[in-house]
Design a protein around this motif. Structure first.
Motif, PDB file in Angstrom:
ATOM      1  N   PHE A  32       8.572   4.396  -3.771  1.00 41.21           N
ATOM      2  CA  PHE A  32       7.361   3.656  -4.153  1.00 41.21           C
ATOM      3  C   PHE A  32       7.672   2.181  -4.329  1.00 41.21           C
ATOM      4  CE2 PHE A  32       3.295   5.569  -4.978  1.00 41.21           C
ATOM      5  CZ  PHE A  32       3.542   6.921  -4.791  1.00 41.21           C
ATOM      6  N   ARG A  33       8.813   1.940  -5.027  1.00 43.55           N
ATOM      7  CA  ARG A  33       9.148   0.560  -5.339  1.00 43.55           C
ATOM      8  C   ARG A  33       9.490  -0.226  -4.072  1.00 43.55           C
ATOM      9  NH1 ARG A  33      13.838  -1.303  -6.327  1.00 43.55           N
ATOM     10  NH2 ARG A  33      14.742   0.725  -6.760  1.00 43.55           N
ATOM     11  N   ILE A  34      10.375   0.362  -3.244  1.00 42.84           N
ATOM     12  CA  ILE A  34      10.831  -0.442  -2.099  1.00 42.84           C
ATOM     13  C   ILE A  34       9.763  -0.565  -1.012  1.00 42.84           C
ATOM     14  CG2 ILE A  34      13.317  -0.067  -2.502  1.00 42.84           C
ATOM     15  CD1 ILE A  34      13.369   1.953  -0.300  1.00 42.84           C
ATOM     16  N   THR A  35       8.828   0.362  -0.970  1.00 46.52           N
ATOM     17  CA  THR A  35       7.783   0.241   0.068  1.00 46.52           C
ATOM     18  C   THR A  35       6.488  -0.320  -0.528  1.00 46.52           C
ATOM     19  OG1 THR A  35       6.868   2.456  -0.247  1.00 46.52           O
ATOM     20  CG2 THR A  35       8.733   2.260   1.279  1.00 46.52           C
ATOM     21  N   LYS A  36       6.561  -0.742  -1.746  1.00 46.66           N
ATOM     22  CA  LYS A  36       5.399  -1.278  -2.491  1.00 46.66           C
ATOM     23  C   LYS A  36       4.228  -0.305  -2.411  1.00 46.66           C
ATOM     24  CE  LYS A  36       6.682  -6.092  -2.156  1.00 46.66           C
ATOM     25  NZ  LYS A  36       7.523  -6.361  -0.982  1.00 46.66           N
ATOM     26  N   GLY A  37       4.552   0.972  -2.491  1.00 49.31           N
ATOM     27  CA  GLY A  37       3.520   2.003  -2.548  1.00 49.31           C
ATOM     28  C   GLY A  37       2.906   2.371  -1.205  1.00 49.31           C
ATOM     29  N   THR A  38       3.397   1.744  -0.111  1.00 55.22           N
ATOM     30  CA  THR A  38       2.766   2.020   1.196  1.00 55.22           C
ATOM     31  C   THR A  38       3.512   3.102   1.973  1.00 55.22           C
ATOM     32  OG1 THR A  38       4.156   0.441   2.369  1.00 55.22           O
ATOM     33  CG2 THR A  38       2.098  -0.415   1.416  1.00 55.22           C
ATOM     34  N   GLY A  39       4.763   3.338   1.660  1.00 51.16           N
ATOM     35  CA  GLY A  39       5.581   4.275   2.431  1.00 51.16           C
ATOM     36  C   GLY A  39       6.227   3.610   3.649  1.00 51.16           C
ATOM     37  N   TRP A  40       5.799   2.399   4.011  1.00 52.83           N
ATOM     38  CA  TRP A  40       6.324   1.714   5.197  1.00 52.83           C
ATOM     39  C   TRP A  40       7.296   0.604   4.817  1.00 52.83           C
ATOM     40  CZ3 TRP A  40       5.440   3.437  10.035  1.00 52.83           C
ATOM     41  CH2 TRP A  40       4.364   4.296  10.231  1.00 52.83           C
ATOM     42  N   LEU A  41       8.333   0.471   5.617  1.00 59.09           N
ATOM     43  CA  LEU A  41       9.339  -0.572   5.380  1.00 59.09           C
ATOM     44  C   LEU A  41       9.543  -1.399   6.636  1.00 59.09           C
ATOM     45  CD1 LEU A  41      12.539   0.838   3.667  1.00 59.09           C
ATOM     46  CD2 LEU A  41      11.094  -1.047   2.925  1.00 59.09           C
ATOM     47  N   GLU A  42       9.459  -2.723   6.480  1.00 57.35           N
ATOM     48  CA  GLU A  42       9.708  -3.601   7.630  1.00 57.35           C
ATOM     49  C   GLU A  42      11.218  -3.696   7.853  1.00 57.35           C
ATOM     50  OE1 GLU A  42       7.805  -7.477   7.389  1.00 57.35           O
ATOM     51  OE2 GLU A  42       9.628  -8.262   8.313  1.00 57.35           O
ATOM     52  N   ILE A  43      11.645  -3.538   9.101  1.00 61.84           N
ATOM     53  CA  ILE A  43      13.085  -3.438   9.317  1.00 61.84           C
ATOM     54  C   ILE A  43      13.633  -4.433  10.343  1.00 61.84           C
ATOM     55  CG2 ILE A  43      13.187  -1.616  11.097  1.00 61.84           C
ATOM     56  CD1 ILE A  43      15.071  -1.504   7.865  1.00 61.84           C
ATOM     57  N   MET A  44      12.801  -4.853  11.296  1.00 55.08           N
ATOM     58  CA  MET A  44      13.326  -5.818  12.282  1.00 55.08           C
ATOM     59  C   MET A  44      12.214  -6.493  13.075  1.00 55.08           C
ATOM     60  SD  MET A  44      14.725  -3.562  15.442  1.00 55.08           S
ATOM     61  CE  MET A  44      15.430  -2.092  14.851  1.00 55.08           C
ATOM     62  N   GLY A  45      12.595  -7.527  13.801  1.00 51.84           N
ATOM     63  CA  GLY A  45      11.667  -8.190  14.714  1.00 51.84           C
ATOM     64  C   GLY A  45      12.054  -7.857  16.149  1.00 51.84           C
ATOM     65  N   CYS A  46      11.035  -7.880  17.038  1.00 52.71           N
ATOM     66  CA  CYS A  46      11.360  -7.545  18.435  1.00 52.71           C
ATOM     67  C   CYS A  46      10.285  -8.102  19.367  1.00 52.71           C
ATOM     68  CB  CYS A  46      11.465  -6.036  18.610  1.00 52.71           C
ATOM     69  SG  CYS A  46       9.886  -5.195  18.412  1.00 52.71           S
ATOM     70  N   GLY A  47      10.477  -7.917  20.647  1.00 46.19           N
ATOM     71  CA  GLY A  47       9.455  -8.339  21.607  1.00 46.19           C
ATOM     72  C   GLY A  47      10.006  -8.365  23.024  1.00 46.19           C
ATOM     73  N   MET A  48       9.089  -8.721  23.958  1.00 49.49           N
ATOM     74  CA  MET A  48       9.505  -8.875  25.349  1.00 49.49           C
ATOM     75  C   MET A  48       9.992 -10.314  25.533  1.00 49.49           C
ATOM     76  SD  MET A  48       8.892  -5.891  26.388  1.00 49.49           S
ATOM     77  CE  MET A  48       9.298  -6.032  28.124  1.00 49.49           C
ATOM     78  N   VAL A  49      11.154 -10.439  26.133  1.00 51.85           N
ATOM     79  CA  VAL A  49      11.758 -11.782  26.264  1.00 51.85           C
ATOM     80  C   VAL A  49      10.790 -12.719  27.004  1.00 51.85           C
ATOM     81  CG1 VAL A  49      13.701 -13.100  27.194  1.00 51.85           C
ATOM     82  CG2 VAL A  49      14.086 -10.812  26.253  1.00 51.85           C
ATOM     83  N   ASP A  50      10.514 -13.848  26.399  1.00 53.40           N
ATOM     84  CA  ASP A  50       9.584 -14.815  26.995  1.00 53.40           C
ATOM     85  C   ASP A  50      10.147 -15.306  28.340  1.00 53.40           C
ATOM     86  OD1 ASP A  50       7.277 -16.895  25.624  1.00 53.40           O
ATOM     87  OD2 ASP A  50       8.319 -17.519  27.460  1.00 53.40           O
ATOM     88  N   PRO A  51       9.308 -15.357  29.382  1.00 53.62           N
ATOM     89  CA  PRO A  51       9.803 -15.800  30.702  1.00 53.62           C
ATOM     90  C   PRO A  51      10.476 -17.176  30.635  1.00 53.62           C
ATOM     91  CG  PRO A  51       7.551 -14.978  30.865  1.00 53.62           C
ATOM     92  CD  PRO A  51       7.916 -14.928  29.414  1.00 53.62           C
ATOM     93  N   ASN A  52      10.009 -18.045  29.748  1.00 57.93           N
ATOM     94  CA  ASN A  52      10.655 -19.365  29.612  1.00 57.93           C
ATOM     95  C   ASN A  52      12.126 -19.228  29.238  1.00 57.93           C
ATOM     96  OD1 ASN A  52       8.384 -20.826  30.131  1.00 57.93           O
ATOM     97  ND2 ASN A  52       7.781 -21.018  27.958  1.00 57.93           N
ATOM     98  N   VAL A  53      12.417 -18.251  28.396  1.00 57.78           N
ATOM     99  CA  VAL A  53      13.804 -18.054  27.949  1.00 57.78           C
ATOM    100  C   VAL A  53      14.651 -17.589  29.132  1.00 57.78           C
ATOM    101  CG1 VAL A  53      15.304 -16.746  26.387  1.00 57.78           C
ATOM    102  CG2 VAL A  53      13.076 -17.563  25.580  1.00 57.78           C
ATOM    103  N   LEU A  54      14.102 -16.666  29.925  1.00 56.73           N
ATOM    104  CA  LEU A  54      14.847 -16.207  31.111  1.00 56.73           C
ATOM    105  C   LEU A  54      15.116 -17.390  32.044  1.00 56.73           C
ATOM    106  CD1 LEU A  54      12.932 -12.855  31.897  1.00 56.73           C
ATOM    107  CD2 LEU A  54      15.173 -13.113  30.811  1.00 56.73           C
ATOM    108  N   ASP A  55      14.074 -18.189  32.282  1.00 59.19           N
ATOM    109  CA  ASP A  55      14.240 -19.330  33.189  1.00 59.19           C
ATOM    110  C   ASP A  55      15.273 -20.323  32.649  1.00 59.19           C
ATOM    111  OD1 ASP A  55      12.414 -18.214  34.892  1.00 59.19           O
ATOM    112  OD2 ASP A  55      10.705 -19.331  34.094  1.00 59.19           O
TER     113      ASP A  55
END
Ligand code: DAH
Length: 339
Positions: free
Chosen positions: A267-290
């Protein structure tokens, strides 16, 4: 008095010892500042002139004998200690060397590397002192981009800019510059941010970065890969991706794990929601590939990044991040069995 001195001469000649403590006592007794010899010398002044010659002779003899004796004793002592191999008991068992333990951050880092190794990811590393290009610009964070504010940076030098890397995403860039796709790599390392916002916060921590570049890599590949990882590391089977923003990925998401609400701690660590944020992610931006000379019309990819401390704290139920850096042996030794 002369007789007394002569008896001291005899005492000196008869003395013998192999013990350095005893020898030192002997030196003090005869040759020390308050020893017999200096006492006789001060008495010499009071002696009647007619006896002076004989008395002086006797003291000088005592002094000579005592000095020679001391030399002789010292010599036999050093000879003996350099030549005492005969006294070593070769059958004696060796002293036990105490087994150390690995730090929880290293244990978790290695577990994560292993999990990704099983699905074909290698590991890569980069420098902690970075340049602006690898830490920011190549990651689609140009000079005046407001997202630079999210990572309050320790700059080391201007022109060319050198800084302490604020995230392991810089290693993505280095790896893409040096390798052609397909790329599957995990980059662990220490990162630095000027986060002096509370007594508990720290200016350095550890991250792990993941990168996958190939033809036809899709968002569903990202989701399945993360689900596999979370099952392996946490034994949990439900995740959700919430839309987010990172300059180097498009689209971007935060990954939450369904941790559950089975205890007060949950309860405490999920602030009562049951969900925990653990990381960031995404599809690599084409600018970064270029920016890394990878053809963004041909290749796509995903990336993710997470903090190791947070995961170690969750898995080992550590309440205060500072204990990870205290190096208190009572804390560290609890991880001996998890090596
Ligand atoms: N570099 C980000 C940070 O330090 C974490 C991150 C987010 C890394 C998304 C990624 C990513 O590779 O895709 O906050």
């Amino acid at each position: 008095m002369i007789e007394e001195i002569e008896s001291k001469v005899k005492e000196v000649l008869d003395f013998s010892s192999q013990d350095s403590g005893e020898i030192e006592k002997f030196r003090i007794k005869f040759l020390g500042k308050k020893g017999h010899i200096s006492r006789y010398f001060s008495e010499f002044k009071k002696v009647d002139v007619s006896q002076k010659k004989e008395f002086g002779k006797a003291i000088n003899k005592l002094k000579l004998v005592a000095n020679n004796k001391l030399e002789e004793l010292k010599k036999s002592l050093t000879k003996d200690s350099s030549n005492n191999s005969g006294n070593i008991d070769l059958t004696r068992p060796a002293n036990l060397i105490e087994l150390g333990s690995r730090h929880p951050i290293s244990i978790i880092r290695d577990k994560i590397i292993d999990i990704f190794y099983k699905i074909g990811f290698n590991t890569s590393e980069g420098p902690e002192i970075e340049d602006d290009w690898h830490n920011f610009t190549a990651l689609n964070l140009p000079f005046h981009h407001p997202a630079r504010d999210m990572q309050d940076t320790f700059f080391i030098k201007k022109d060319p800019d050198l800084l302490l890397r604020t995230h392991t995403s810089s290693v993505q860039i280095r790896h893409m510059e040096d390798n052609d796709p397909p790329i599957r790599t995990i980059s662990p390392g220490r990162v630095y941010r000027n986060e002096d916002i509370s007594a508990r916060s720290h200016c350095f921590f550890h991250q792990i970065e993941g990168l996958y570049i190939d033809k036809n890599v899709s968002f569903s590949d990202l989701k399945q890969t993360l689900l596999y990882f979370i099952k392996e590391l946490f034994g949990k089977s439900k995740i959700r991706l919430r839309p987010s923003y990172f300059p180097f990925t498009e689209p971007s998401a935060e990954v939450d794990i369904y941790w559950g609400l089975n205890s007060e701690t949950d309860f405490r660590i999920t602030k009562g929601t049951g969900w925990l944020e653990i990381m960031g992610c995404g599809m690599v931006d084409p600018n970064v590939l270029d920016n890394c000379k990878i053809d963004s019309n041909k290749y796509t990819g995903f990336a993710f990044g997470m903090g190791i401390e947070r995961i170690a704290m969750l898995l080992y139920q550590i309440e205060d991040i500072r204990i990870l850096y205290d190096n208190d042996i009572r804390f560290n030794n609890q991880f001996r069995d998890s090596i």
